[in-house]
Write a protein that holds these residues in place. Structure first.
Motif, PDB file in Angstrom:
ATOM      1  N   TYR A   5       0.805  -1.216   0.000  1.00 25.90           N
ATOM      2  CA  TYR A   5       0.000   0.000   0.000  1.00 25.90           C
ATOM      3  C   TYR A   5       0.844   1.276   0.000  1.00 25.90           C
ATOM      4  CZ  TYR A   5       0.422   1.485   4.922  1.00 25.90           C
ATOM      5  OH  TYR A   5       0.860   1.972   6.114  1.00 25.90           O
ATOM      6  N   ASP A  25     -13.358   3.262  -1.491  1.00 21.16           N
ATOM      7  CA  ASP A  25     -13.236   2.828  -0.088  1.00 21.16           C
ATOM      8  C   ASP A  25     -11.856   2.231   0.170  1.00 21.16           C
ATOM      9  OD1 ASP A  25     -15.781   3.676   0.189  1.00 21.16           O
ATOM     10  OD2 ASP A  25     -16.697   1.713   0.479  1.00 21.16           O
ATOM     11  N   PHE A  28      -9.419   4.984   0.296  1.00 18.54           N
ATOM     12  CA  PHE A  28      -9.567   5.784   1.508  1.00 18.54           C
ATOM     13  C   PHE A  28      -8.923   5.088   2.710  1.00 18.54           C
ATOM     14  CE2 PHE A  28     -11.856   7.134   5.332  1.00 18.54           C
ATOM     15  CZ  PHE A  28     -11.658   8.504   5.239  1.00 18.54           C
ATOM     16  N   ARG A  29      -9.074   3.780   2.763  1.00 15.35           N
ATOM     17  CA  ARG A  29      -8.443   3.033   3.863  1.00 15.35           C
ATOM     18  C   ARG A  29      -6.925   3.232   3.850  1.00 15.35           C
ATOM     19  NH1 ARG A  29     -11.721  -1.361   2.336  1.00 15.35           N
ATOM     20  NH2 ARG A  29     -13.563  -1.556   3.649  1.00 15.35           N
ATOM     21  N   ILE A  30      -6.374   3.180   2.653  1.00  8.98           N
ATOM     22  CA  ILE A  30      -4.916   3.359   2.534  1.00  8.98           C
ATOM     23  C   ILE A  30      -4.525   4.779   2.957  1.00  8.98           C
ATOM     24  CG2 ILE A  30      -2.994   3.446   0.894  1.00  8.98           C
ATOM     25  CD1 ILE A  30      -4.431   1.242  -0.684  1.00  8.98           C
ATOM     26  N   TYR A  32      -6.117   6.750   4.929  1.00  8.81           N
ATOM     27  CA  TYR A  32      -6.297   6.903   6.374  1.00  8.81           C
ATOM     28  C   TYR A  32      -5.124   6.269   7.116  1.00  8.81           C
ATOM     29  CZ  TYR A  32      -8.489   6.978  10.945  1.00  8.81           C
ATOM     30  OH  TYR A  32      -8.754   7.220  12.271  1.00  8.81           O
ATOM     31  N   ASP A  33      -4.780   5.081   6.677  1.00  6.31           N
ATOM     32  CA  ASP A  33      -3.697   4.363   7.333  1.00  6.31           C
ATOM     33  C   ASP A  33      -2.378   5.132   7.234  1.00  6.31           C
ATOM     34  OD1 ASP A  33      -3.340   2.082   8.833  1.00  6.31           O
ATOM     35  OD2 ASP A  33      -2.351   1.031   7.194  1.00  6.31           O
ATOM     36  N   SER A  36      -3.255   9.341   8.761  1.00  6.65           N
ATOM     37  CA  SER A  36      -3.989   9.685   9.991  1.00  6.65           C
ATOM     38  C   SER A  36      -3.079  10.048  11.165  1.00  6.65           C
ATOM     39  CB  SER A  36      -4.961   8.565  10.377  1.00  6.65           C
ATOM     40  OG  SER A  36      -4.275   7.378  10.657  1.00  6.65           O
TER      41      SER A  36
ATOM     42  N   TYR B  54       0.123  11.123  17.872  1.00  7.59           N
ATOM     43  CA  TYR B  54      -0.016  10.401  16.604  1.00  7.59           C
ATOM     44  C   TYR B  54      -1.134   9.359  16.598  1.00  7.59           C
ATOM     45  CZ  TYR B  54       4.490  12.418  15.270  1.00  7.59           C
ATOM     46  OH  TYR B  54       5.496  13.277  14.941  1.00  7.59           O
ATOM     47  N   PRO B  56      -4.857   8.463  17.009  1.00  7.36           N
ATOM     48  CA  PRO B  56      -6.261   8.833  17.213  1.00  7.36           C
ATOM     49  C   PRO B  56      -6.966   7.789  18.074  1.00  7.36           C
ATOM     50  CG  PRO B  56      -5.907   8.077  14.961  1.00  7.36           C
ATOM     51  CD  PRO B  56      -4.570   8.133  15.620  1.00  7.36           C
ATOM     52  N   PHE B  65     -15.127   6.130   9.838  1.00 10.21           N
ATOM     53  CA  PHE B  65     -15.591   5.112   8.896  1.00 10.21           C
ATOM     54  C   PHE B  65     -17.086   4.880   9.003  1.00 10.21           C
ATOM     55  CE2 PHE B  65     -11.104   4.632   8.856  1.00 10.21           C
ATOM     56  CZ  PHE B  65     -10.817   4.241   7.552  1.00 10.21           C
ATOM     57  N   ILE B  70     -18.063   3.028   5.602  1.00 10.82           N
ATOM     58  CA  ILE B  70     -16.999   2.135   5.118  1.00 10.82           C
ATOM     59  C   ILE B  70     -16.622   1.201   6.263  1.00 10.82           C
ATOM     60  CG2 ILE B  70     -14.673   2.014   4.139  1.00 10.82           C
ATOM     61  CD1 ILE B  70     -15.005   4.945   3.315  1.00 10.82           C
ATOM     62  N   PRO B  71     -16.446  -0.093   5.969  1.00 12.23           N
ATOM     63  CA  PRO B  71     -15.995  -1.007   7.023  1.00 12.23           C
ATOM     64  C   PRO B  71     -14.670  -0.546   7.622  1.00 12.23           C
ATOM     65  CG  PRO B  71     -16.676  -2.226   5.092  1.00 12.23           C
ATOM     66  CD  PRO B  71     -16.678  -0.777   4.709  1.00 12.23           C
ATOM     67  N   PRO B  73     -10.959  -0.139   8.918  1.00 12.03           N
ATOM     68  CA  PRO B  73      -9.710  -0.623   8.336  1.00 12.03           C
ATOM     69  C   PRO B  73      -8.931  -1.471   9.326  1.00 12.03           C
ATOM     70  CG  PRO B  73      -9.386   1.569   9.151  1.00 12.03           C
ATOM     71  CD  PRO B  73     -10.819   1.205   9.453  1.00 12.03           C
ATOM     72  N   VAL B  74      -7.974  -2.164   8.805  1.00 15.92           N
ATOM     73  CA  VAL B  74      -7.048  -2.899   9.656  1.00 15.92           C
ATOM     74  C   VAL B  74      -5.691  -2.278   9.480  1.00 15.92           C
ATOM     75  CG1 VAL B  74      -6.062  -5.151  10.151  1.00 15.92           C
ATOM     76  CG2 VAL B  74      -8.397  -4.970   9.302  1.00 15.92           C
ATOM     77  N   ALA B  75      -5.207  -1.643  10.532  1.00 12.37           N
ATOM     78  CA  ALA B  75      -3.896  -0.996  10.418  1.00 12.37           C
ATOM     79  C   ALA B  75      -2.794  -2.005  10.603  1.00 12.37           C
ATOM     80  CB  ALA B  75      -3.775   0.105  11.445  1.00 12.37           C
ATOM     81  N   VAL B 316      -4.055  -3.999   4.903  1.00 10.12           N
ATOM     82  CA  VAL B 316      -3.701  -3.475   3.590  1.00 10.12           C
ATOM     83  C   VAL B 316      -2.233  -3.705   3.241  1.00 10.12           C
ATOM     84  CG1 VAL B 316      -5.497  -1.741   3.476  1.00 10.12           C
ATOM     85  CG2 VAL B 316      -3.365  -1.211   4.654  1.00 10.12           C
ATOM     86  N   ASN B 317      -1.464  -3.988   4.253  1.00 10.66           N
ATOM     87  CA  ASN B 317      -0.029  -4.101   4.022  1.00 10.66           C
ATOM     88  C   ASN B 317       0.485  -5.528   4.115  1.00 10.66           C
ATOM     89  OD1 ASN B 317       2.492  -3.090   3.460  1.00 10.66           O
ATOM     90  ND2 ASN B 317       2.978  -2.672   5.586  1.00 10.66           N
TER      91      ASN B 317
END
Lengths: 187, 409
Positions: A5, A25, A28-30, A32-33, A36, B54, B56, B65, B70-71, B73-75, B316-317
């Motif tokens: 990402y 979506d 946006f998740r990317i 935000y990650d 943020s 840093y 939230p 979300f 939007i569902p 996220p998974v950081a 995502v990563n």
């Protein structure tokens, strides 16, 4: 193979934001990650109020999601986010005067090694709250958000050189505020 | 440009290399400048280590979300809690619940203990007494532990010794005893029955003489002993009738109906594990448990087990894979709807926790009872563990074959 990402550029992400709902979506998740933490740090250190910062932070992302597809944004996403947050912060601060004064600036120096570093951090953060907004903002953008002077200049509507000067001046001001306590701590 | 500004640019990474040399020369001889450099470095460090700024709040992220539909996220930062920390960490984490469970167990144990002693003729323990007394009387044993309302036969007495028989003529809520002398007339027996019977057992008065005689003649102690109403503990797999006529005592644990389980498990993870186990403990996938009878069909207990859960989750990563070992403490409730002499069948729900999160299980199984002293337990058990990854709740699942031994006190 799944794409990392971090490898998505801002341009790609913005294009995806204008695509289908699913694609937007995902993008946006990317975003935000990725952004943020820095945006939150900006809100926190500019507003000096956790609750207010959380509200502005939340509102910034909501507005970003809603506006990004209607705006042909050419700059960085971080800059766009900071600009939204900045406007919200300024609106919030307009009706609210800075309440903290020097007389409230009390920190106890206990001199214990294990607490010393924490004390210094608290000292600097508190001093950061005391300096004027025009100096505090460039410093926060520089230290917390890692922005270049060009980016700071764009956000703050000043020249890059002016941005550099303000950051330096901000540090000088903080140094002046913490100097007595700092000296006490190290001497 | 003054030196203070040079320091700023140096820390900022924007200082020209020529000016850098000048600055170093000055720093070597200027204590105040070195102090200033130190402060400027502290500014950078303050921002870097300002973790609160840093991060939230979880509810803020959820709010963003949620507002956008939007569902969550998974950081890529948070991971499952480490398995280090041991039993004490778990105990401290769940101490409140454990203390509550212990207190509840003690209260239950106390109530059961006094209930069995205080209400003799309606408790299970009393049923056992009745059974054993019956056996003794039928086999013609003499014992000082006989009930006080039965005359003691002593050799050399002038009066003609009376042979007393004590039999159960009808079982309503409790055994009803009728004493008769062999040579006495049936009429006297009828009178005695009428006198000894109390109101709850008034139906005994309706027994005709013929039926009384038939009851006496048809009495079969073995059949009575196998009556399910007398076999509550025995048929649920433990707490057998351990009363010793010779010693005349009950074992306290038997009174409580407590058993001890040692079991092992073979598990299939969902999804199947694709990384090696985090460690290989000696007691791998083993469990010990204390089980207590609550009633004929219900048991409750507490267990401690060493087990593995496989965690696999994607953000995502990264794709995370962990195959961790946990020490899980749990309480369970077991329902035993079907009881036979040789086996019983049960369903069981378990809830507990370990350092990684909450654990819930459901099991169906059977208890095979080759001996009153021990039983074999086997069951099919589904387990789930809730854990968190950056504020998102995730579930690790597994299905297991559960097998082991149940020792009856």
């Amino acid at each position: 193979m799944k794409k990392d990402y971090l490898s998505y550029t801002d341009e790609e992400l913005l294009r995806m934001m204008e695509g289908s709902k699913q694609e937007a979506d995902f993008a946006f998740r990317i975003i935000y990650d990725k952004y943020s933490p820095r945006l939150h740090a900006y809100c926190m250190r500019i507003l000096n109020n956790r609750e207010e910062a959380e509200d502005i932070f939340q509102e910034t992302f909501v507005r970003f999601y809603q506006k990004v597809d209607s705006r042909q944004h050419q700059g960085s996403i971080q800059g766009f986010l900071i600009t939204i947050a900045r406007n919200l912060c300024l609106n919030s601060k307009r009706d609210k005067r800075e309440m903290i004064g020097l007389e409230e600036f009390h920190l106890t120096m206990n001199g214990e090694d294990e607490h010393e570093q924490k004390e210094i951090f608290n000292l600097i953060r508190t001093a950061l709250e005391l300096i004027e907004f025009e100096y505090r903002e460039p410093l926060v953008l520089r230290l917390y958000d890692g922005m270049s002077y060009e980016e700071i200049a764009e956000v703050c509507n000043i020249t890059p050189e002016n941005a550099r000067k303000r950051v330096f001046r901000a540090k000088q001001k903080i140094k002046a505020i913490i100097e007595p306590n700092y000296r006490e701590m190290y001497n | 440009m003054e030196y203070g500004e040079l320091i700023h640019d140096f820390v900022d990474g924007t200082l020209d290399s020529n000016l850098e040399n000048n600055l170093f020369v000055e720093l070597a001889s200027n204590q105040q400048l070195r102090s200033e450099l130190k402060q400027f470095i502290e500014f950078e460090r303050t921002a870097r280590f300002d973790t609160a700024a840093y991060a939230p709040k979880a509810e803020t992220t959820a709010g963003v979300f949620s507002k956008l539909g939007i569902p969550l996220p998974v950081a890529a930062t948070a991971v499952v809690a480490p398995t280090t920390g041991g039993l004490m960490t778990i105990l401290s984490k769940y101490s409140q619940g454990l203390i509550g469970a212990v207190i509840a167990t003690l209260i239950t144990a106390g109530v059961m203990y006094f209930a069995m002693d205080g209400i003799g003729n309606s408790s299970v323990g009393s049923k056992k007494t009745a059974i054993t007394t019956m056996k003794k009387q039928v086999s013609g044993e003499n014992s000082t532990s006989q009930a006080s309302n039965i005359p003691i036969i002593r050799a050399g007495e002038e009066k003609e010794p009376r042979v007393i028989e004590k039999v159960i003529v009808r079982y309503v809520d409790k055994p009803v005893y009728v004493e008769k002398e062999k040579d006495e007339s049936l009429q006297s027996l009828k009178e005695e029955v009428s006198v000894k019977s109390e109101s709850p057992l008034s139906s005994i008065r309706d027994l005709g003489l013929a039926s009384t005689e038939r009851a006496i003649s048809e009495f079969n102690p073995e059949r009575l002993f196998n009556d399910t109403r007398f076999a509550t503990f025995r048929q649920t797999g433990f707490g057998k009738d351990t009363y010793s006529p010779e010693l005349g005592i009950y074992d306290f644990l038997d009174k409580l109906g407590i058993g001890f389980e040692v079991t092992g498990t073979d598990y299939w993870m969902f999804p199947k594990e694709s990384v090696p186990k985090s460690e290989n403990p000696i007691l791998e996938n083993k469990k010990i448990a204390l089980v207590m009878n609550l009633s004929e069909n219900w048991q409750a207990g507490a267990e401690l087990r060493q087990e593995f859960f496989y965690h696999q989750y994607q953000d995502v990563n990264y794709l995370y894979k962990q195959y961790n070992n946990y020490q899980t403490g749990s309480a369970f409730l077991r329902w035993v709807p079907i009881n036979y002499d040789f086996a019983s069948f049960f369903g069981q729900l378990t809830y507990g926790g370990n350092i990684g999160g909450q654990v819930g299980r459901a099991m169906i199984g059977t208890i095979l009872k080759p001996s009153p002293d021990y039983s074999f337990i086997i069951g099919l058990e589904g387990s789930g563990m809730l854990y968190h990854h950056n504020n998102e709740v995730l579930l690790a699942k597994k299905l297991g074959l559960h097998y082991g031994l149940l020792f009856n006190f």
